[in-house]
Enzyme design. Structure first.
Site, PDB file in Angstrom:
ATOM      1  N   GLU A 167     -10.842   6.178 -22.022  1.00 58.32           N
ATOM      2  CA  GLU A 167     -11.892   7.148 -21.708  1.00 58.32           C
ATOM      3  C   GLU A 167     -12.071   8.115 -22.863  1.00 58.32           C
ATOM      4  O   GLU A 167     -11.236   8.192 -23.760  1.00 58.32           O
ATOM      5  CB  GLU A 167     -11.561   7.915 -20.429  1.00 58.32           C
ATOM      6  N   GLY A 309      -6.042   9.508 -25.912  1.00 56.69           N
ATOM      7  CA  GLY A 309      -7.031   8.829 -25.091  1.00 56.69           C
ATOM      8  C   GLY A 309      -7.612   7.661 -25.852  1.00 56.69           C
ATOM      9  O   GLY A 309      -6.934   7.025 -26.669  1.00 56.69           O
ATOM     10  N   GLU A 310      -8.884   7.339 -25.561  1.00 55.41           N
ATOM     11  CA  GLU A 310      -9.596   6.245 -26.252  1.00 55.41           C
ATOM     12  C   GLU A 310      -8.970   4.875 -26.014  1.00 55.41           C
ATOM     13  O   GLU A 310      -9.251   3.935 -26.753  1.00 55.41           O
ATOM     14  CB  GLU A 310      -9.648   6.485 -27.773  1.00 55.41           C
ATOM     15  N   ALA A 311      -8.099   4.722 -25.039  1.00 57.22           N
ATOM     16  CA  ALA A 311      -7.361   3.477 -24.810  1.00 57.22           C
ATOM     17  C   ALA A 311      -6.411   3.156 -25.946  1.00 57.22           C
ATOM     18  O   ALA A 311      -5.973   2.014 -26.100  1.00 57.22           O
ATOM     19  CB  ALA A 311      -8.309   2.293 -24.569  1.00 57.22           C
TER      20      ALA A 311
END
Length: 347
Positions: A167, A309-311
């Site tokens: 996300e 974040g950002e996977a």
């Protein structure tokens, strides 16, 4: 870069609950076949530890006795949050659009991890220029909007055989903290952390905002879907939908950090078996993340002190999954290698 479509119409909450109760279980035949091969590989039994468990997990949830990962996908759901008006983040809302452009240009950390590990990347713009309402004063969604966003997440993952969920959105650790506080109770302080790096004053504002939001919705927090509707965000709803769809499509899932785990926690509260096809990629530096993982029963694969974040953690863990599968498929059996097996004890 994939824009948000104007549909779909979504599923009523009752249909979502029913769908969770009809999810497929593990493929026992594939699991048995993998265990049989594992027992005959040229190594002491159990000597590869969790790598062996990962192979079993992929086999069971992909229904493949010869498990492979050929089309891993990082799916990032990005949106914005009205709660940022309370100065709960160290970065301004303008970063949301700028980061979408950075993803598209290949300049983000996740782009580099995907290239290094040969992982596909899709970024979903969930109306990033239209923030959800401030959850301290309003509901995040009406039921139709929440259900439609869950449905969008369900439709977003076509073509993958391993899903790495992530996300992006300024303010979303505030929203995730509120969701977790709504699901599990306790105080706001139990669930609020520094996120992207707020200072002491910012942390106090963030904590007070979560406290106000949860108090405003007191009396409506017994239903996890109502917690999501009232306290969540578009990315959290879409992530929940993606997790559900992956189960239906027999796609194993790697959960990223704190915000993704909040989405997973909503499903876990609805049905504790709903996350059986998921592994926790890592435990982030957000203080409450370890507690969330404990509550949903997931032991993280990695602990690297990350909080991006950002996977990013999920994509790194994808490399571990690929290595585990390569070992399992490529190793010789004792017979193939002409290596003596374990000596049987006296009878």
């Amino acid at each position: 870069m994939a824009p948000q479509p104007h549909g779909p119409t979504g599923l009523p909450f009752d249909d979502i609950r029913s769908l969770l109760t009809s999810m497929p279980g593990p493929d026992e035949a594939a699991l048995a076949a993998v265990r049989m091969r594992e027992a005959d590989l040229t190594k002491p039994a159990g000597s590869l530890g969790r790598l062996e468990q990962i192979v079993e997990w992929v086999a069971a949830w992909s229904a493949n006795a010869k498990p492979r990962v050929d089309r891993p996908l990082v799916a990032i759901f990005a949106t914005s949050h009205g709660v940022t008006r309370n100065q709960v983040s160290a970065f301004p809302d303008s970063v949301n659009r700028q980061m979408l452009e950075n993803f598209a240009a290949g300049g983000a950390a996740i782009n580099q991890i995907c290239v290094a590990n040969d992982i596909g990347l899709k970024v979903f713009d969930l109306a990033i220029d239209v923030p959800t309402p401030d959850i301290a004063t309003d509901d995040a969604f009406d039921e139709a909007g929440c259900a439609a966003t869950i449905a969008f997440g369900m439709e977003a993952i076509v073509g993958a055989d391993l899903l790495c969920l992530g996300e992006m959105g300024i303010g979303n650790t505030t929203v995730a903290s509120a969701v977790l506080n709504g699901l599990y109770g306790g105080s706001a302080e139990d669930w609020v952390g520094p996120g992207t790096g707020v200072d002491k004053a910012g942390l106090a504002r963030k904590t007070e905002t979560v406290r106000q939001a949860v108090a405003r919705h007191e009396g409506h927090l017994g239903d996890p879907l109502e917690v999501l509707r009232r306290l969540g965000g578009r990315e959290i709803a879409a992530l929940a939908g993606a997790i559900m769809a992956a189960r239906l499509q027999r796609i194993p899932v790697l959960l990223d950090g704190f915000v993704v785990s909040a989405a997973a926690a909503v499903l876990h509260r609805l049905d504790p078996t709903s996350l059986d096809h998921c592994l926790a990629a890592h435990v982030s530096a957000e203080p409450a993340h370890a507690e969330v993982l404990r509550r949903i029963g997931k032991a993280p694969l990695l602990d690297l002190g990350m909080r991006l974040g950002e996977a990013s953690g999920a994509a790194l863990a994808c490399g571990i999954v690929k290595n585990a599968l390569a070992i399992h498929q490529g190793m010789a059996t004792f017979e193939q290698a002409g290596v003596s097996g374990k000596v049987a004890g006296p009878h």
